[in-house]
Motif scaffolding. Structure first.
Motif, PDB file in Angstrom:
ATOM      1  N   LEU A  14       0.819  -1.208   0.000  1.00 21.81           N
ATOM      2  CA  LEU A  14       0.000   0.000   0.000  1.00 21.81           C
ATOM      3  C   LEU A  14       0.852   1.257   0.000  1.00 21.81           C
ATOM      4  CD1 LEU A  14      -2.857  -0.912   2.520  1.00 21.81           C
ATOM      5  CD2 LEU A  14      -2.755  -1.253   0.043  1.00 21.81           C
ATOM      6  N   SER A  15       2.163   1.115   0.185  1.00 19.08           N
ATOM      7  CA  SER A  15       3.063   2.265   0.191  1.00 19.08           C
ATOM      8  C   SER A  15       3.638   2.559  -1.184  1.00 19.08           C
ATOM      9  CB  SER A  15       4.198   2.039   1.204  1.00 19.08           C
ATOM     10  OG  SER A  15       3.682   1.990   2.521  1.00 19.08           O
ATOM     11  N   LEU A  16       3.096   1.895  -2.206  1.00 24.73           N
ATOM     12  CA  LEU A  16       3.464   2.168  -3.591  1.00 24.73           C
ATOM     13  C   LEU A  16       2.192   2.444  -4.384  1.00 24.73           C
ATOM     14  CD1 LEU A  16       6.070  -0.681  -4.208  1.00 24.73           C
ATOM     15  CD2 LEU A  16       6.561   1.724  -3.697  1.00 24.73           C
ATOM     16  N   LYS A  17       2.270   3.370  -5.323  1.00 27.53           N
ATOM     17  CA  LYS A  17       1.076   3.764  -6.061  1.00 27.53           C
ATOM     18  C   LYS A  17       0.428   2.586  -6.769  1.00 27.53           C
ATOM     19  CE  LYS A  17       1.137   5.955 -10.046  1.00 27.53           C
ATOM     20  NZ  LYS A  17       1.246   6.971 -11.122  1.00 27.53           N
ATOM     21  N   ARG A 148      13.670  13.154   7.860  1.00 26.76           N
ATOM     22  CA  ARG A 148      12.942  13.960   6.882  1.00 26.76           C
ATOM     23  C   ARG A 148      13.289  13.510   5.472  1.00 26.76           C
ATOM     24  NH1 ARG A 148      13.195  19.352   4.646  1.00 26.76           N
ATOM     25  NH2 ARG A 148      15.344  19.552   5.366  1.00 26.76           N
ATOM     26  N   ARG A 149      14.542  13.189   5.223  1.00 22.58           N
ATOM     27  CA  ARG A 149      14.945  12.708   3.906  1.00 22.58           C
ATOM     28  C   ARG A 149      14.282  11.366   3.597  1.00 22.58           C
ATOM     29  NH1 ARG A 149      18.022   9.239   1.277  1.00 22.58           N
ATOM     30  NH2 ARG A 149      19.099   9.931  -0.639  1.00 22.58           N
ATOM     31  N   ASP A 150      14.250  10.480   4.593  1.00 23.86           N
ATOM     32  CA  ASP A 150      13.621   9.171   4.395  1.00 23.86           C
ATOM     33  C   ASP A 150      12.148   9.323   4.028  1.00 23.86           C
ATOM     34  OD1 ASP A 150      15.985   7.843   5.041  1.00 23.86           O
ATOM     35  OD2 ASP A 150      15.483   7.753   7.173  1.00 23.86           O
ATOM     36  N   PHE A 151      11.467  10.233   4.715  1.00 25.64           N
ATOM     37  CA  PHE A 151      10.046  10.414   4.433  1.00 25.64           C
ATOM     38  C   PHE A 151       9.834  10.954   3.023  1.00 25.64           C
ATOM     39  CE2 PHE A 151       6.075  12.842   4.466  1.00 25.64           C
ATOM     40  CZ  PHE A 151       5.197  11.858   4.888  1.00 25.64           C
ATOM     41  N   ASN A 152      10.630  11.944   2.626  1.00 18.15           N
ATOM     42  CA  ASN A 152      10.503  12.490   1.278  1.00 18.15           C
ATOM     43  C   ASN A 152      10.835  11.432   0.229  1.00 18.15           C
ATOM     44  OD1 ASN A 152       9.788  14.947   2.315  1.00 18.15           O
ATOM     45  ND2 ASN A 152      11.826  15.862   2.131  1.00 18.15           N
ATOM     46  N   SER A 153      11.831  10.594   0.536  1.00 24.48           N
ATOM     47  CA  SER A 153      12.179   9.509  -0.383  1.00 24.48           C
ATOM     48  C   SER A 153      11.018   8.523  -0.509  1.00 24.48           C
ATOM     49  CB  SER A 153      13.430   8.783   0.115  1.00 24.48           C
ATOM     50  OG  SER A 153      13.756   7.699  -0.721  1.00 24.48           O
ATOM     51  N   ALA A 154      10.341   8.232   0.613  1.00 22.31           N
ATOM     52  CA  ALA A 154       9.190   7.323   0.575  1.00 22.31           C
ATOM     53  C   ALA A 154       8.064   7.902  -0.278  1.00 22.31           C
ATOM     54  CB  ALA A 154       8.697   7.048   1.996  1.00 22.31           C
ATOM     55  N   LEU A 155       7.860   9.224  -0.197  1.00 25.88           N
ATOM     56  CA  LEU A 155       6.859   9.865  -1.054  1.00 25.88           C
ATOM     57  C   LEU A 155       7.224   9.692  -2.528  1.00 25.88           C
ATOM     58  CD1 LEU A 155       6.193  13.222   0.845  1.00 25.88           C
ATOM     59  CD2 LEU A 155       4.607  11.307   0.608  1.00 25.88           C
ATOM     60  N   CYS A 156       8.507   9.872  -2.841  1.00 25.94           N
ATOM     61  CA  CYS A 156       8.953   9.714  -4.232  1.00 25.94           C
ATOM     62  C   CYS A 156       8.794   8.275  -4.700  1.00 25.94           C
ATOM     63  CB  CYS A 156      10.401  10.167  -4.372  1.00 25.94           C
ATOM     64  SG  CYS A 156      10.666  11.940  -4.149  1.00 25.94           S
ATOM     65  N   ARG A 157       9.101   7.318  -3.820  1.00 28.59           N
ATOM     66  CA  ARG A 157       8.943   5.908  -4.187  1.00 28.59           C
ATOM     67  C   ARG A 157       7.481   5.559  -4.402  1.00 28.59           C
ATOM     68  NH1 ARG A 157      12.838   5.101  -0.234  1.00 28.59           N
ATOM     69  NH2 ARG A 157      11.266   4.369   1.250  1.00 28.59           N
ATOM     70  N   PHE A 158       6.600   6.152  -3.624  1.00 29.59           N
ATOM     71  CA  PHE A 158       5.179   5.890  -3.821  1.00 29.59           C
ATOM     72  C   PHE A 158       4.784   6.225  -5.249  1.00 29.59           C
ATOM     73  CE2 PHE A 158       0.724   6.969  -3.987  1.00 29.59           C
ATOM     74  CZ  PHE A 158       0.120   5.989  -3.207  1.00 29.59           C
ATOM     75  N   PHE A 159       5.241   7.375  -5.741  1.00 26.38           N
ATOM     76  CA  PHE A 159       4.915   7.806  -7.102  1.00 26.38           C
ATOM     77  C   PHE A 159       5.783   7.122  -8.157  1.00 26.38           C
ATOM     78  CE2 PHE A 159       3.235  11.501  -4.745  1.00 26.38           C
ATOM     79  CZ  PHE A 159       2.007  11.623  -5.353  1.00 26.38           C
ATOM     80  N   SER A 166      17.872   9.332  -4.507  1.00 25.08           N
ATOM     81  CA  SER A 166      19.023  10.203  -4.773  1.00 25.08           C
ATOM     82  C   SER A 166      18.689  11.646  -4.398  1.00 25.08           C
ATOM     83  CB  SER A 166      19.417  10.128  -6.253  1.00 25.08           C
ATOM     84  OG  SER A 166      19.709   8.798  -6.635  1.00 25.08           O
ATOM     85  N   GLY A 167      19.633  12.312  -3.778  1.00 27.92           N
ATOM     86  CA  GLY A 167      19.439  13.709  -3.435  1.00 27.92           C
ATOM     87  C   GLY A 167      19.245  13.908  -1.941  1.00 27.92           C
ATOM     88  N   ASN A 168      19.314  15.162  -1.512  1.00 27.11           N
ATOM     89  CA  ASN A 168      19.118  15.454  -0.099  1.00 27.11           C
ATOM     90  C   ASN A 168      17.628  15.623   0.202  1.00 27.11           C
ATOM     91  OD1 ASN A 168      18.352  18.091  -0.870  1.00 27.11           O
ATOM     92  ND2 ASN A 168      20.489  18.792  -0.825  1.00 27.11           N
ATOM     93  N   ALA A 169      17.324  15.936   1.456  1.00 25.95           N
ATOM     94  CA  ALA A 169      15.935  16.020   1.879  1.00 25.95           C
ATOM     95  C   ALA A 169      15.159  17.062   1.077  1.00 25.95           C
ATOM     96  CB  ALA A 169      15.860  16.338   3.371  1.00 25.95           C
ATOM     97  N   ASP A 178       6.077  18.333  -6.236  1.00 19.56           N
ATOM     98  CA  ASP A 178       5.597  18.476  -7.617  1.00 19.56           C
ATOM     99  C   ASP A 178       4.597  17.378  -7.963  1.00 19.56           C
ATOM    100  OD1 ASP A 178       7.128  20.712  -8.007  1.00 19.56           O
ATOM    101  OD2 ASP A 178       8.791  19.654  -8.996  1.00 19.56           O
ATOM    102  N   ALA A 179       4.898  16.148  -7.522  1.00 20.95           N
ATOM    103  CA  ALA A 179       4.002  15.027  -7.823  1.00 20.95           C
ATOM    104  C   ALA A 179       2.664  15.185  -7.105  1.00 20.95           C
ATOM    105  CB  ALA A 179       4.657  13.708  -7.429  1.00 20.95           C
TER     106      ALA A 179
END
Length: 381
Positions: A14-17, A148-159, A166-169, A178-179
């Protein structure tokens, strides 16, 4: 050689789109036909193997059931979401579902998210006006060390965004933002929020990040966890810590209660639940009242009124009844089943209360039909 049976388990995250979309769009499982003993005996070995597989998956996936707890939380969440229609220059309030383990809060949150997802798609369509996939709901699960970086990365992985790791927080956060805007996301469910400890600096940064996202984007956050108030996430706004005070003013606390049999209304609710579960069991010798009448006290003692403990016990009991050839649930069958440690620990004291008459799970006038509110499936909008 007969064709292989297609896997009946719906294996998705459920953590992936793509997993969330499958969960949101798939229909409920159909209850398999209940075969009597003669029909069972007439099955070929291959057909019997497939039938046992179908029954096993069915019993492991009973629900969600529209208990009063689910209906109450869903009603409050609909009220919050429908009221959170502020323009982009205003901050939307958040909700926090705070309850003990084993009461079904994650299931309640996910089923609400599914209902909200379906309603948004029905109203506005699969695509946004700009032709992008509409993603009404995001669901993220925290771990014991989520930055904070992990959470943002999880949002990116969901989409499923490129460069999700890759990248900082800030860079990952910009991608996720953006997504969220592009896909017109309205609800973000964050499960296992109890991993955040407001006494730790990094965890406070994550909590403040939630507040920042809610302030920046037109989304409603639904936080789900255990002991959130004790961990400082639901501060009432009286704290000297300004960040925690703001969180307290912006969050609406919701909870899920265990089932209880200390009152007549509680006993009726417990019986209604057992009647609903009974309708989902597929055993050759099952009969009306097998669970709701004959096993009411026993199941309450073994589960201590916790939904997850009850469902695990029923699923394992059905499997034991099938494997041992009993084809019905009895105390003898269920005594051969082990349940979760918390339920087993409280079992002896609860059994004693039932045996000496200090406690009963049976309503004074047992109802023989299942109320509509206990039909299977998610809550109506």
């Amino acid at each position: 050689m007969s064709a292989r049976l297609r896997s009946l388990e719906r294996t998705y995250s459920l953590s992936l789109k793509r997993g969330w979309n499958r969960y949101a769009n798939e229909s409920e499982r159909e209850r398999p036909e209940v075969l009597g003993r003669e029909a069972l005996a007439a099955l070929s070995p291959r057909a019997r193997l497939e039938y046992e597989e179908v029954r096993s998956v069915c019993h492991a996936n009973i629900g969600p059931i529209k208990t009063p707890q689910l209906l109450s939380v869903h009603s409050d969440l609909w009220n919050i979401l429908r009221s959170n229609r502020q323009d982009g220059n205003k901050v939307r309030s958040a909700a926090a579902l705070d309850a003990f383990p084993g009461l079904g809060k994650s299931t309640i949150a996910a089923s609400f998210g599914r209902d909200f997802h379906r309603l948004q798609i029905e109203l506005y369509g699969q695509l946004t006006d700009e032709g992008h996939d509409r993603v009404p709901v995001i669901r993220i699960q925290l771990t014991d060390k989520t930055s904070r970086r992990d959470f943002n990365s999880a949002l990116c992985r969901f989409f499923h965004l490129p460069g999700a790791d890759s990248g900082n927080a800030n860079q990952l956060g910009n991608k996720a933002a953006d997504a969220i805007l592009t896909c017109e996301t309205k609800l973000i469910i964050v499960d296992d929020v109890h991993f955040l400890d407001m006494k730790r600096r990094d965890d406070r940064a994550v909590a403040n990040h939630f507040k920042s996202l809610a302030s920046t984007f037109p989304v409603t956050f639904l936080h789900v966890g255990v002991g959130l108030e004790a961990r400082g996430l639901l501060d009432e706004g009286l704290s000297d810590n300004e960040d925690l005070a703001q969180n307290g003013r912006r969050m609406t606390a919701l909870t899920v209660d265990a089932f209880d049999v200390d009152s007549e209304p509680g006993r009726r609710i417990w019986r209604d639940l057992l009647l609903a579960v009974e309708q989902c069991v597929v055993l050759a010798d099952a009969f009306q009242g097998m669970i709701a009448d004959e096993l009411s006290d026993y199941l309450f003692a073994r589960s201590t009124g916790h939904f997850a403990s009850l469902m695990a016990l029923v699923a394992r009991g059905c499997d034991r009844a099938i494997q041992d050839g009993e084809e019905r649930l009895t105390i003898d069958v269920l005594d051969r089943v082990k349940n979760d440690a918390a339920a087993e620990k409280a079992r002896l004291e609860m059994v004693a209360a039932f045996e000496n008459g200090r406690l009963s799970s049976r309503p004074s006038q047992s109802r023989r039909s299942t109320p509509r509110k206990y039909r299977r499936g998610g809550s109506a909008a």
